[in-house]
Design a protein around this motif. Structure first.
Motif, PDB file in Angstrom:
ATOM      1  N   GLY A  61      16.387  18.765  34.160  1.00 46.95           N
ATOM      2  CA  GLY A  61      17.723  18.203  34.253  1.00 46.95           C
ATOM      3  C   GLY A  61      18.043  17.314  33.073  1.00 46.95           C
ATOM      4  O   GLY A  61      17.386  17.349  32.034  1.00 46.95           O
ATOM      5  N   GLN A  62      19.071  16.496  33.208  1.00 48.45           N
ATOM      6  CA  GLN A  62      19.543  15.625  32.132  1.00 48.45           C
ATOM      7  C   GLN A  62      19.468  14.168  32.589  1.00 48.45           C
ATOM      8  O   GLN A  62      19.753  13.853  33.741  1.00 48.45           O
ATOM      9  CB  GLN A  62      20.991  15.966  31.756  1.00 48.45           C
ATOM     10  N   ILE A  63      19.089  13.299  31.643  1.00 46.69           N
ATOM     11  CA  ILE A  63      19.010  11.866  31.935  1.00 46.69           C
ATOM     12  C   ILE A  63      19.841  11.107  30.904  1.00 46.69           C
ATOM     13  O   ILE A  63      20.549  11.693  30.103  1.00 46.69           O
ATOM     14  CB  ILE A  63      17.547  11.367  31.915  1.00 46.69           C
ATOM     15  N   ASN A  64      19.739   9.776  30.936  1.00 44.89           N
ATOM     16  CA  ASN A  64      20.403   8.888  29.980  1.00 44.89           C
ATOM     17  C   ASN A  64      21.913   9.142  29.912  1.00 44.89           C
ATOM     18  O   ASN A  64      22.449   9.518  28.861  1.00 44.89           O
ATOM     19  CB  ASN A  64      19.778   9.025  28.589  1.00 44.89           C
ATOM     20  N   LEU A  71      14.629   4.143  33.535  1.00 45.88           N
ATOM     21  CA  LEU A  71      15.805   4.951  33.238  1.00 45.88           C
ATOM     22  C   LEU A  71      16.806   4.150  32.430  1.00 45.88           C
ATOM     23  O   LEU A  71      16.717   2.927  32.332  1.00 45.88           O
ATOM     24  CB  LEU A  71      16.443   5.440  34.541  1.00 45.88           C
ATOM     25  N   LEU A  72      17.777   4.862  31.872  1.00 40.92           N
ATOM     26  CA  LEU A  72      18.758   4.210  31.014  1.00 40.92           C
ATOM     27  C   LEU A  72      20.133   4.788  31.277  1.00 40.92           C
ATOM     28  O   LEU A  72      20.285   5.994  31.471  1.00 40.92           O
ATOM     29  CB  LEU A  72      18.395   4.411  29.538  1.00 40.92           C
ATOM     30  N   ALA A  73      21.121   3.925  31.291  1.00 41.67           N
ATOM     31  CA  ALA A  73      22.519   4.343  31.292  1.00 41.67           C
ATOM     32  C   ALA A  73      23.232   3.527  30.219  1.00 41.67           C
ATOM     33  O   ALA A  73      22.954   2.343  30.044  1.00 41.67           O
ATOM     34  CB  ALA A  73      23.162   4.117  32.656  1.00 41.67           C
ATOM     35  N   THR A  74      24.153   4.151  29.486  1.00 39.93           N
ATOM     36  CA  THR A  74      24.774   3.514  28.327  1.00 39.93           C
ATOM     37  C   THR A  74      26.287   3.567  28.435  1.00 39.93           C
ATOM     38  O   THR A  74      26.856   4.594  28.814  1.00 39.93           O
ATOM     39  CB  THR A  74      24.326   4.212  27.025  1.00 39.93           C
ATOM     40  N   GLU A 104      34.007  11.363  32.451  1.00 36.48           N
ATOM     41  CA  GLU A 104      33.565   9.984  32.620  1.00 36.48           C
ATOM     42  C   GLU A 104      32.156   9.760  32.097  1.00 36.48           C
ATOM     43  O   GLU A 104      31.898   8.805  31.390  1.00 36.48           O
ATOM     44  CB  GLU A 104      33.658   9.529  34.080  1.00 36.48           C
ATOM     45  N   LEU A 105      31.208  10.634  32.472  1.00 32.35           N
ATOM     46  CA  LEU A 105      29.830  10.493  32.007  1.00 32.35           C
ATOM     47  C   LEU A 105      29.378  11.784  31.351  1.00 32.35           C
ATOM     48  O   LEU A 105      29.788  12.873  31.742  1.00 32.35           O
ATOM     49  CB  LEU A 105      28.894  10.170  33.173  1.00 32.35           C
ATOM     50  N   THR A 106      28.519  11.647  30.355  1.00 31.95           N
ATOM     51  CA  THR A 106      27.927  12.817  29.716  1.00 31.95           C
ATOM     52  C   THR A 106      26.467  12.504  29.422  1.00 31.95           C
ATOM     53  O   THR A 106      26.131  11.352  29.129  1.00 31.95           O
ATOM     54  CB  THR A 106      28.666  13.178  28.413  1.00 31.95           C
ATOM     55  N   PRO A 107      25.575  13.472  29.529  1.00 38.34           N
ATOM     56  CA  PRO A 107      24.185  13.202  29.153  1.00 38.34           C
ATOM     57  C   PRO A 107      24.074  12.983  27.652  1.00 38.34           C
ATOM     58  O   PRO A 107      24.815  13.579  26.870  1.00 38.34           O
ATOM     59  CB  PRO A 107      23.447  14.475  29.600  1.00 38.34           C
ATOM     60  N   PRO A 119      11.944   8.359  28.018  1.00 39.59           N
ATOM     61  CA  PRO A 119      12.179   9.708  27.505  1.00 39.59           C
ATOM     62  C   PRO A 119      13.633   9.922  27.090  1.00 39.59           C
ATOM     63  O   PRO A 119      14.546   9.206  27.513  1.00 39.59           O
ATOM     64  CB  PRO A 119      11.807  10.605  28.688  1.00 39.59           C
ATOM     65  N   VAL A 120      13.836  10.934  26.262  1.00 39.78           N
ATOM     66  CA  VAL A 120      15.172  11.331  25.832  1.00 39.78           C
ATOM     67  C   VAL A 120      15.367  12.808  26.146  1.00 39.78           C
ATOM     68  O   VAL A 120      14.415  13.540  26.417  1.00 39.78           O
ATOM     69  CB  VAL A 120      15.384  11.078  24.323  1.00 39.78           C
ATOM     70  N   ASN A 121      16.622  13.228  26.118  1.00 41.29           N
ATOM     71  CA  ASN A 121      16.926  14.642  26.320  1.00 41.29           C
ATOM     72  C   ASN A 121      16.612  15.440  25.061  1.00 41.29           C
ATOM     73  O   ASN A 121      16.657  14.922  23.946  1.00 41.29           O
ATOM     74  CB  ASN A 121      18.410  14.820  26.658  1.00 41.29           C
ATOM     75  N   LEU A 122      16.319  16.702  25.245  1.00 39.14           N
ATOM     76  CA  LEU A 122      16.259  17.613  24.113  1.00 39.14           C
ATOM     77  C   LEU A 122      17.685  17.838  23.627  1.00 39.14           C
ATOM     78  O   LEU A 122      18.597  18.016  24.433  1.00 39.14           O
ATOM     79  CB  LEU A 122      15.640  18.945  24.542  1.00 39.14           C
ATOM     80  N   PRO A 123      17.946  17.778  22.307  1.00 39.01           N
ATOM     81  CA  PRO A 123      19.316  18.009  21.821  1.00 39.01           C
ATOM     82  C   PRO A 123      19.893  19.315  22.339  1.00 39.01           C
ATOM     83  O   PRO A 123      19.180  20.312  22.484  1.00 39.01           O
ATOM     84  CB  PRO A 123      19.145  18.025  20.295  1.00 39.01           C
ATOM     85  N   ASP A 124      21.167  19.288  22.625  1.00 39.65           N
ATOM     86  CA  ASP A 124      21.848  20.440  23.176  1.00 39.65           C
ATOM     87  C   ASP A 124      21.680  21.655  22.263  1.00 39.65           C
ATOM     88  O   ASP A 124      21.878  21.577  21.047  1.00 39.65           O
ATOM     89  CB  ASP A 124      23.339  20.128  23.338  1.00 39.65           C
ATOM     90  N   GLY A 125      21.294  22.786  22.854  1.00 41.86           N
ATOM     91  CA  GLY A 125      21.133  24.009  22.094  1.00 41.86           C
ATOM     92  C   GLY A 125      19.733  24.240  21.554  1.00 41.86           C
ATOM     93  O   GLY A 125      19.442  25.327  21.052  1.00 41.86           O
ATOM     94  N   TRP A 126      18.844  23.241  21.634  1.00 44.01           N
ATOM     95  CA  TRP A 126      17.483  23.401  21.125  1.00 44.01           C
ATOM     96  C   TRP A 126      16.629  24.151  22.146  1.00 44.01           C
ATOM     97  O   TRP A 126      16.880  24.096  23.347  1.00 44.01           O
ATOM     98  CB  TRP A 126      16.862  22.036  20.839  1.00 44.01           C
TER      99      TRP A 126
END
Length: 756
Positions: free
Chosen positions: A251-254, A76-79, A295-298, A660-667
């Motif tokens: 769900g959402q990651i990163n 997993l990743l947090a930035t 504070e945090l956003t995917p 893995p990455v999230n699918l761009p919002d709205g796709w």
């Protein structure tokens, strides 16, 4: 019985009791050894971290394994992002926390975006209280150093450029349930358009469509085979790695935290974020700090910040310099006045190209259609136009450009209104169709191609070649649509097409930004711009030559010279009249990082020359030297950081996982990938458990050497360990019962015999 005989019998009894107890103890020890050995063997067998869906009790992302019904917990990743803006310059620090939630040793590889004009110059790997600085190396050498460290069991990090806006960070030998912190820093200039200043921080690399083209195959003829050869399987190009994309149902990651400080150098007016809610604090009139309100956003859509001066207009000029070694580096930003007279606008031939491929499904398609309809409404009767749409096919609405009168416009409006997003993104045929110019010699009319797309393509190089080879009198204006457009392609295509790039991230921006674009379409404000630097041949400046400019766009120049002295003279045509301005170079303010920005602009120019000439190796030597001299990541160089001490035990397997990455919002996932890449049952099992991942990433505000890292998410109950522990406890309890029984039995028997 005589006392002597009684004592002899009692001694024999004690000896037999000791022998029995010793045998019982031996049996128990052997049993314990077998159980512990089995547990260790089972742990080694599951060193890849295999779990079952039933074991998952909290947020986790599982990847398929070769063993049916078992999955591997993905790294997993947090930035954490900190950007400091000073005038027109921005310095960013991106801290990536690589988290291994499993029980095995892993190598994580993360594909991430940065601004297309970012000069990436710093890599730090934080291990406990130690900070390991990354070194710039030629790309192949850096890769070799990293692979040797990975094989030796040493922690290592490697940052490579895939595109000027797409990078990969590989981190080797992350231990079980361990977090490794990696910091990347870059320098960039902010964008100015009229009185608005802006910067974008991209958060996700959108899936790229690979065009349907034949991949060359080789025939292998081996000696001694009698002339018979084998056709080798096709090898896909590896110059752009595409990460696995998480289905939105999981769900959402990163998660990302972001903080920005602004020292504008002038009184600040509005400070706004179009796509994220922010918490803003002002410090006097010129400074402000902000963070994300939540504070945090995917990491699923780009962050954009726009600020304007409190006064009616922004400052017109900026001049900065930096002394590095024996040379001075200069950065000039100059916004020309609008001019008192504007020449009459020529009639135009406007070719409107709209992308209706699957990646545009949802809000992106709505934005693109609304933008195109807005453009149709702004055409004048003297203009001509055509509409081209493309997915994995291309359609040209009219055989050729038609007059912009009511009937033709009505046909176009109905056509655009009925468009739906589906299929692949075969952009090259549409681009070729837009550049077909039957009246190439007509100088009475401006020919402008407006391209509305998210740019989610793999083959940028082919498209750049097409533009530089067949542009003719056309000018290309790109409009980036959606939450995560390919800004590298959009900006470079507009640059090669001698136009401009506009981004529309939401429907609320359509009217404002299309209005600004159409003002630029009327006429270039400044043409024939020439820069005269002091120092003659000892001065290198970029870009060279200076491109034409449109309304609101500043001239941005960078130069290197032995000493910043003398006067820079700029000449050109402003609204059809001669224009000249002079800037004293010794008046500039000293700022760090100007030299790196100059080097980044030089590399951009050399890459552009290679695209135009079709020779990508001609300038490689100069590009490599510039990148190495200025410690920059480029197409030919990488940053690598390696620890000296091996940490992975001998015999422990290292598993490589693409993060893995999230699918761009709205796709729309199904529109992009077609058939589901993950069974619905598996997605449903994780829908509730993966959602808390953002909350689990309790990230610090910054990650320095003293950072304690993140709380690690728990991926499953360790059923095997619990079972083994239960068996051990059961056997120990049995042993105690047996000892108690023996003690009571023999002691009781001995007492009875003594008093018999």
């Amino acid at each position: 019985m005589p006392n002597t005989a009684r004592y002899a019998a009692y001694a024999a009894f004690r000896q037999r009791r000791s022998e029995v107890l010793a045998r019982i103890f031996f049996i128990v020890c052997v049993s314990l050894f077998v159980i512990v050995s089995f547990a260790q063997h089972q742990a080694r067998a599951d060193s890849a971290g295999l779990v079952r869906l039933a074991d998952v009790e909290s947020g986790a992302l599982l990847l398929n394994s070769t063993e049916p019904g078992k999955y591997v917990p993905a790294p997993l990743l947090a930035t954490d992002v900190q950007i400091d803006v000073t005038g027109p310059l921005a310095r960013a620090r991106v801290t990536q926390h690589f988290i291994n939630p499993g029980d095995g040793w892993v190598e994580g590889k993360y594909v991430f975006p940065l601004p297309e004009n970012a000069a990436v110059d710093t890599l730090k790997m934080v291990i406990g209280t130690r900070v390991i600085e990354g070194q710039i190396k030629e790309k192949q050498e850096a890769r070799q150093i990293y692979e040797e460290a990975r094989a030796d069991g040493r922690r290592a990090s490697l940052v490579e450029q895939q595109r000027p806006n797409v990078f990969t960070n590989s981190v080797a030998n992350i231990g079980p349930r361990e977090t490794i912190v990696v910091q990347i820093e870059y320098q960039q200039t902010v964008r100015q358009d009229g009185d608005a200043f802006s910067l974008r921080f991209p958060m996700v690399v959108a899936p790229r469509y690979v065009p349907k083209s034949a991949t060359p195959q080789l025939v292998d003829f081996k000696p001694g085979e009698g002339g018979w050869g084998e056709i080798l399987p096709p090898r896909e190009p590896l110059d752009l790695e595409q990460p696995p994309v998480l289905h939105p149902d999981m769900g959402q990651i990163n998660p990302v935290s972001l903080a920005i400080s602004i020292d504008a150098g002038f009184a600040l007016g509005t400070v706004e974020s179009a796509h994220h809610e922010i918490s803003l604090t002002r410090d006097g009139t010129r400074k402000a700090t902000l963070t994300l309100a939540g504070e945090l956003t995917p990491a699923n859509k780009d962050f954009e910040l726009v600020w304007k001066p409190a006064a009616a207009s922004a400052p017109a000029a900026a001049l900065f310099r930096e002394r590095v070694g024996d040379e001075d580096y200069i950065l000039v930003m100059l916004t020309p006045p609008a001019g008192s007279t504007v020449p009459a606008a020529k009639p135009r031939e406007v070719i409107l190209v709209i992308d209706n491929s699957g990646s545009m499904s949802g809000p992106s398609m709505d934005q693109a259609k609304k933008s195109l309809l807005w453009a149709l409404d702004r055409l004048k009767p003297a203009d001509t136009f055509n509409v081209i749409r493309f997915d994995d096919t291309t359609t040209v609405l009219f055989p050729q450009a038609v007059p912009a009168h009511g009937e033709n416009l009505d046909v176009a409006r109905r056509y655009v209104g009925n468009l739906e997003a589906n299929g692949g993104t075969e952009m090259l045929p549409a681009l070729r169709a837009s550049l077909v110019d039957p009246d190439a010699g007509d100088s009475s009319r401006l020919r402008q191609v407006v391209f509305l797309t998210d740019g989610a393509i793999y083959n940028e190089r082919e498209l750049f070649t097409e533009i530089t080879s067949n542009l003719g009198r056309s000018r290309i204006f790109t409009v980036g649509i959606g939450s995560a457009p390919n800004s590298y392609f959009m900006a470079r295509a507009a640059e090669a097409g001698r136009g401009t790039f506009t981004h529309i991230g939401s429907e609320t921006q359509v009217a404002e930004r299309m209005s600004v674009l159409f003002e630029k379409l009327q006429n270039p404000v400044m043409t024939d711009i020439a820069a005269s630097w002091p120092g003659g041949r000892n001065t290198q400046s970029w870009p060279n030559p200076v491109p034409d400019l449109y309304k609101g766009e500043p001239i941005v120049l960078s130069a290197r010279m032995p000493k910043a002295e003398g006067t820079l003279t700029l000449k050109g045509q402003l609204a059809g009249a001669p224009w000249e301005i002079r800037l004293p170079l010794d008046a500039g303010e000293t700022r760090p990082g100007i030299g790196k920005l100059w080097a980044r602009r030089k590399i951009e120019q050399l890459e552009a020359d290679a695209r135009i000439e079709g020779d990508w190796q001609k300038h490689d030597g100069d590009i490599l030297k510039t990148a190495l001299d200025h410690h920059l990541v480029s197409r030919l160089t990488s940053l690598v950081a390696v620890d000296v001490t091996p940490v992975r035990p001998d015999g422990e397997k290292l598993t490589t996982r693409d993060m893995p990455v999230n699918l761009p919002d709205g796709w729309d996932y199904e529109k992009v990938f077609g058939a589901e890449a993950m069974p619905a049952a598996q997605r449903a099992a994780f829908k509730a458990s993966a959602a808390p991942m953002l909350a689990m990433a309790a990230m610090p505000a910054s990650a320095d050497a003293s950072s304690g890292g993140l709380a690690l998410p728990q991926t499953s109950t360790d059923a095997a360990t619990l079972i083994h522990g239960g068996l051990l406890a059961f056997m120990l309890a049995g042993l105690l019962v047996a000892l108690r029984w023996l003690h009571q039995h023999w002691n009781g028997g001995a007492s009875a015999r003594r008093y018999r």
